[in-house]
Design a protein around this motif. Structure first.
Motif, PDB file in Angstrom:
ATOM      1  N   LEU A 115      26.778 -45.490 -34.323  1.00 48.73           N
ATOM      2  CA  LEU A 115      25.914 -46.406 -34.663  1.00 48.73           C
ATOM      3  C   LEU A 115      25.289 -46.927 -33.256  1.00 48.73           C
ATOM      4  O   LEU A 115      25.566 -46.101 -32.173  1.00 48.73           O
ATOM      5  CB  LEU A 115      26.659 -47.480 -35.205  1.00 48.73           C
ATOM      6  CG  LEU A 115      27.239 -47.428 -36.449  1.00 48.73           C
ATOM      7  CD1 LEU A 115      28.140 -48.527 -36.956  1.00 48.73           C
ATOM      8  CD2 LEU A 115      26.533 -47.032 -37.575  1.00 48.73           C
ATOM      9  N   SER A 148      30.174 -47.325 -49.668  1.00 50.26           N
ATOM     10  CA  SER A 148      31.519 -46.543 -49.324  1.00 50.26           C
ATOM     11  C   SER A 148      31.233 -45.083 -49.040  1.00 50.26           C
ATOM     12  O   SER A 148      32.259 -44.674 -49.040  1.00 50.26           O
ATOM     13  CB  SER A 148      32.155 -46.938 -50.707  1.00 50.26           C
ATOM     14  OG  SER A 148      31.531 -46.530 -51.883  1.00 50.26           O
ATOM     15  N   GLU A 184      23.943 -41.640 -59.144  1.00 46.71           N
ATOM     16  CA  GLU A 184      23.379 -42.869 -59.780  1.00 46.71           C
ATOM     17  C   GLU A 184      21.963 -42.792 -60.344  1.00 46.71           C
ATOM     18  O   GLU A 184      21.084 -43.299 -60.310  1.00 46.71           O
ATOM     19  CB  GLU A 184      23.331 -44.027 -58.743  1.00 46.71           C
ATOM     20  CG  GLU A 184      24.694 -44.392 -58.423  1.00 46.71           C
ATOM     21  CD  GLU A 184      24.625 -45.780 -57.596  1.00 46.71           C
ATOM     22  OE1 GLU A 184      24.112 -46.640 -58.234  1.00 46.71           O
ATOM     23  OE2 GLU A 184      25.011 -45.885 -56.411  1.00 46.71           O
ATOM     24  N   GLN A 235      19.252 -40.622 -56.031  1.00 50.07           N
ATOM     25  CA  GLN A 235      19.510 -41.935 -56.448  1.00 50.07           C
ATOM     26  C   GLN A 235      18.225 -42.546 -56.661  1.00 50.07           C
ATOM     27  O   GLN A 235      17.962 -43.222 -57.771  1.00 50.07           O
ATOM     28  CB  GLN A 235      20.282 -42.691 -55.242  1.00 50.07           C
ATOM     29  CG  GLN A 235      20.788 -44.011 -55.498  1.00 50.07           C
ATOM     30  CD  GLN A 235      21.435 -44.490 -54.669  1.00 50.07           C
ATOM     31  OE1 GLN A 235      21.887 -44.033 -53.495  1.00 50.07           O
ATOM     32  NE2 GLN A 235      22.293 -45.582 -55.020  1.00 50.07           N
ATOM     33  N   TYR A 285      30.127 -41.567 -38.213  1.00 55.36           N
ATOM     34  CA  TYR A 285      28.552 -41.778 -37.795  1.00 55.36           C
ATOM     35  C   TYR A 285      28.730 -42.603 -36.465  1.00 55.36           C
ATOM     36  O   TYR A 285      29.438 -43.545 -36.176  1.00 55.36           O
ATOM     37  CB  TYR A 285      27.779 -42.643 -38.577  1.00 55.36           C
ATOM     38  CG  TYR A 285      27.216 -41.836 -39.840  1.00 55.36           C
ATOM     39  CD1 TYR A 285      26.657 -40.482 -39.352  1.00 55.36           C
ATOM     40  CD2 TYR A 285      27.371 -42.255 -40.958  1.00 55.36           C
ATOM     41  CE1 TYR A 285      26.358 -39.712 -40.889  1.00 55.36           C
ATOM     42  CE2 TYR A 285      27.179 -41.280 -42.123  1.00 55.36           C
ATOM     43  CZ  TYR A 285      26.540 -39.999 -41.986  1.00 55.36           C
ATOM     44  OH  TYR A 285      26.192 -39.254 -42.852  1.00 55.36           O
ATOM     45  N   GLU A 332      32.234 -49.152 -54.133  1.00 52.82           N
ATOM     46  CA  GLU A 332      31.419 -50.122 -53.923  1.00 52.82           C
ATOM     47  C   GLU A 332      30.091 -49.642 -53.067  1.00 52.82           C
ATOM     48  O   GLU A 332      30.212 -48.349 -52.412  1.00 52.82           O
ATOM     49  CB  GLU A 332      31.955 -51.141 -53.162  1.00 52.82           C
ATOM     50  CG  GLU A 332      32.510 -51.008 -51.847  1.00 52.82           C
ATOM     51  CD  GLU A 332      33.256 -51.976 -51.372  1.00 52.82           C
ATOM     52  OE1 GLU A 332      32.714 -52.840 -50.786  1.00 52.82           O
ATOM     53  OE2 GLU A 332      34.202 -52.282 -51.608  1.00 52.82           O
ATOM     54  N   VAL A 355      32.697 -43.046 -42.207  1.00 57.29           N
ATOM     55  CA  VAL A 355      32.190 -43.017 -43.608  1.00 57.29           C
ATOM     56  C   VAL A 355      33.399 -42.307 -44.751  1.00 57.29           C
ATOM     57  O   VAL A 355      33.454 -42.932 -45.743  1.00 57.29           O
ATOM     58  CB  VAL A 355      30.929 -42.865 -43.726  1.00 57.29           C
ATOM     59  CG1 VAL A 355      30.265 -42.841 -45.242  1.00 57.29           C
ATOM     60  CG2 VAL A 355      30.020 -43.434 -42.612  1.00 57.29           C
ATOM     61  N   ARG A 409      25.218 -35.755 -49.622  1.00 55.72           N
ATOM     62  CA  ARG A 409      24.606 -34.714 -48.775  1.00 55.72           C
ATOM     63  C   ARG A 409      25.487 -33.525 -48.139  1.00 55.72           C
ATOM     64  O   ARG A 409      24.946 -32.540 -48.223  1.00 55.72           O
ATOM     65  CB  ARG A 409      24.190 -35.729 -47.662  1.00 55.72           C
ATOM     66  CG  ARG A 409      22.929 -36.329 -48.090  1.00 55.72           C
ATOM     67  CD  ARG A 409      22.290 -36.913 -46.719  1.00 55.72           C
ATOM     68  NE  ARG A 409      22.933 -37.806 -45.581  1.00 55.72           N
ATOM     69  CZ  ARG A 409      23.227 -39.090 -45.896  1.00 55.72           C
ATOM     70  NH1 ARG A 409      22.462 -39.680 -46.640  1.00 55.72           N
ATOM     71  NH2 ARG A 409      24.030 -39.518 -44.950  1.00 55.72           N
ATOM     72  N   LYS A 426      29.358 -42.505 -51.105  1.00 54.56           N
ATOM     73  CA  LYS A 426      28.980 -41.845 -52.065  1.00 54.56           C
ATOM     74  C   LYS A 426      27.755 -40.722 -51.932  1.00 54.56           C
ATOM     75  O   LYS A 426      27.848 -39.767 -52.138  1.00 54.56           O
ATOM     76  CB  LYS A 426      28.784 -42.536 -53.369  1.00 54.56           C
ATOM     77  CG  LYS A 426      29.866 -43.421 -53.687  1.00 54.56           C
ATOM     78  CD  LYS A 426      29.516 -44.172 -55.186  1.00 54.56           C
ATOM     79  CE  LYS A 426      28.387 -45.075 -55.172  1.00 54.56           C
ATOM     80  NZ  LYS A 426      28.719 -46.349 -54.179  1.00 54.56           N
ATOM     81  N   THR A 427      26.769 -41.329 -51.371  1.00 55.16           N
ATOM     82  CA  THR A 427      25.632 -40.649 -50.943  1.00 55.16           C
ATOM     83  C   THR A 427      25.770 -39.611 -49.723  1.00 55.16           C
ATOM     84  O   THR A 427      25.085 -38.433 -49.754  1.00 55.16           O
ATOM     85  CB  THR A 427      24.370 -41.633 -50.772  1.00 55.16           C
ATOM     86  OG1 THR A 427      23.950 -42.481 -52.134  1.00 55.16           O
ATOM     87  CG2 THR A 427      22.947 -40.608 -50.606  1.00 55.16           C
ATOM     88  N   THR A 428      26.519 -40.053 -48.937  1.00 54.09           N
ATOM     89  CA  THR A 428      26.926 -39.382 -47.682  1.00 54.09           C
ATOM     90  C   THR A 428      27.707 -38.149 -48.472  1.00 54.09           C
ATOM     91  O   THR A 428      27.446 -37.000 -47.721  1.00 54.09           O
ATOM     92  CB  THR A 428      27.734 -40.283 -46.790  1.00 54.09           C
ATOM     93  OG1 THR A 428      26.951 -41.222 -46.404  1.00 54.09           O
ATOM     94  CG2 THR A 428      28.126 -39.279 -45.833  1.00 54.09           C
TER      95      THR A 428
HETATM   96  N1  ATP Z   1      22.782 -41.136 -40.796  1.00 51.06           N
HETATM   97  C1  ATP Z   1      23.658 -42.301 -40.768  1.00 51.06           C
HETATM   98  N2  ATP Z   1      23.919 -42.797 -39.435  1.00 51.06           N
HETATM   99  C2  ATP Z   1      24.736 -44.062 -39.541  1.00 51.06           C
HETATM  100  N3  ATP Z   1      25.102 -44.766 -40.614  1.00 51.06           N
HETATM  101  C3  ATP Z   1      24.886 -44.384 -41.954  1.00 51.06           C
HETATM  102  C4  ATP Z   1      24.211 -42.956 -41.897  1.00 51.06           C
HETATM  103  N4  ATP Z   1      24.005 -42.471 -43.205  1.00 51.06           N
HETATM  104  C5  ATP Z   1      24.812 -43.622 -43.892  1.00 51.06           C
HETATM  105  N5  ATP Z   1      25.346 -44.285 -43.232  1.00 51.06           N
HETATM  106  C6  ATP Z   1      26.378 -45.615 -43.435  1.00 51.06           C
HETATM  107  O1  ATP Z   1      27.365 -45.134 -44.026  1.00 51.06           O
HETATM  108  C7  ATP Z   1      27.614 -45.792 -45.116  1.00 51.06           C
HETATM  109  C8  ATP Z   1      27.658 -45.061 -46.346  1.00 51.06           C
HETATM  110  O2  ATP Z   1      26.518 -44.900 -46.964  1.00 51.06           O
HETATM  111  P1  ATP Z   1      26.283 -44.244 -48.412  1.00 51.06           P
HETATM  112  O3  ATP Z   1      24.565 -44.102 -48.492  1.00 51.06           O
HETATM  113  O4  ATP Z   1      26.835 -42.901 -48.338  1.00 51.06           O
HETATM  114  O5  ATP Z   1      26.983 -45.377 -49.314  1.00 51.06           O
HETATM  115  P2  ATP Z   1      26.901 -45.541 -50.976  1.00 51.06           P
HETATM  116  O6  ATP Z   1      28.219 -45.159 -51.448  1.00 51.06           O
HETATM  117  O7  ATP Z   1      25.989 -44.144 -51.508  1.00 51.06           O
HETATM  118  O8  ATP Z   1      26.230 -46.628 -51.183  1.00 51.06           O
HETATM  119  P3  ATP Z   1      25.387 -47.141 -52.587  1.00 51.06           P
HETATM  120  O9  ATP Z   1      26.319 -47.408 -53.758  1.00 51.06           O
HETATM  121  O10 ATP Z   1      24.626 -48.355 -52.086  1.00 51.06           O
HETATM  122  O11 ATP Z   1      24.292 -46.082 -52.610  1.00 51.06           O
HETATM  123  C9  ATP Z   1      26.913 -47.204 -45.142  1.00 51.06           C
HETATM  124  O12 ATP Z   1      27.564 -48.076 -44.360  1.00 51.06           O
HETATM  125  C10 ATP Z   1      25.656 -46.624 -44.398  1.00 51.06           C
HETATM  126  O13 ATP Z   1      24.736 -47.610 -43.553  1.00 51.06           O
END
Ligand code: ATP
Ligand code: MG
Length: 175
Positions: free
Chosen positions: A10, A46, A172, A93, A8, A43, A24, A53, A48-50
């Motif tokens: 920023l 890290s 989750e 989530q 990504y 954690e 990511v 998608r 997971k949600t990305t």
């Molecule tokens: N569209 C985006 N642009 C920039 N950064 C992003 C974008 N989407 C997610 N991030 C960043 O990517 C990283 C991973 O986010 P993600 O939501 O996948 O984490 P996660 O493992 O699901 O966390 P959690 O357990 O808190 O749900 C985070 O640092 C988030 O800020």
């Protein structure tokens, strides 16, 4: 999933500075077979949600592939895309973000069948799925704000089950 990576861009810290990059996902490989359950642990932040998608075709991976039945989800053609959209469902989530607050639960449950143009006895399917998640049929006439968090999550699960998916992704679902 083959060699999946996502970076990504920023926001700039200073006016003319280059935009910092955040890696990511870094070369992820795994596969899920019929009947298998796979858990992904990591954690907060890290990725997971990305990853979710990308597994659901909402976001295109920067590098690598997501394959369903051995065919790339993004380059496999319309017929395969349609099959994929029906076969892979997700429970988000936060259940409130997957349900329209102005829509009765019954309407929300039917929505995936409409948008995927699935034929059949929709009313019977709704009752079947509601029973599977342990909710009473009077839920159908009510609105999302009339439910507890746990009940709402079960509605979100019911919605994901409606099209009879082959793969169910749960981000989750009990948080
Ligand atoms: N569209 C985006 N642009 C920039 N950064 C992003 C974008 N989407 C997610 N991030 C960043 O990517 C990283 C991973 O986010 P993600 O939501 O996948 O984490 P996660 O493992 O699901 O966390 P959690 O357990 O808190 O749900 C985070 O640092 C988030 O800020
Ligand atoms: Mg997450």
């Amino acid at each position: 999933v083959r060699q999946l990576s996502q970076v990504y861009n920023l926001n700039r810290q200073k006016l003319f500075a280059p935009r910092p990059k955040l890696k990511v996902l870094d070369s992820i490989d795994f596969s899920v077979r019929p009947g298998e359950a796979v858990g992904l642990v990591g954690e907060s932040g890290s990725g997971k949600t990305t990853l979710t998608r990308m597994l659901t075709g909402v976001e295109r991976p920067g590098e690598g592939q997501v394959l369903y039945d051995g065919v790339d989800v993004w380059t496999g053609g319309e017929a395969h895309k349609k099959l994929f959209r029906r076969s892979v469902q997700v429970v988000l989530q936060n259940p409130r973000s997957s349900l329209d607050p102005r829509m009765r639960v019954g309407t929300s449950l039917l929505e995936p069948l409409r948008s995927l143009r699935i034929e059949g006895d929709h009313a019977a399917r709704v009752l079947e799925v509601l029973d599977q998640v342990g909710l009473d049929k009077n839920a159908l006439e009510r609105f999302p704000h009339e439910f507890s968090g746990g009940q709402l999550q079960r509605i979100a699960i019911a919605r994901a089950l409606m099209p009879g998916p082959k793969v169910l992704i749960a981000d989750e679902p009990v948080s």
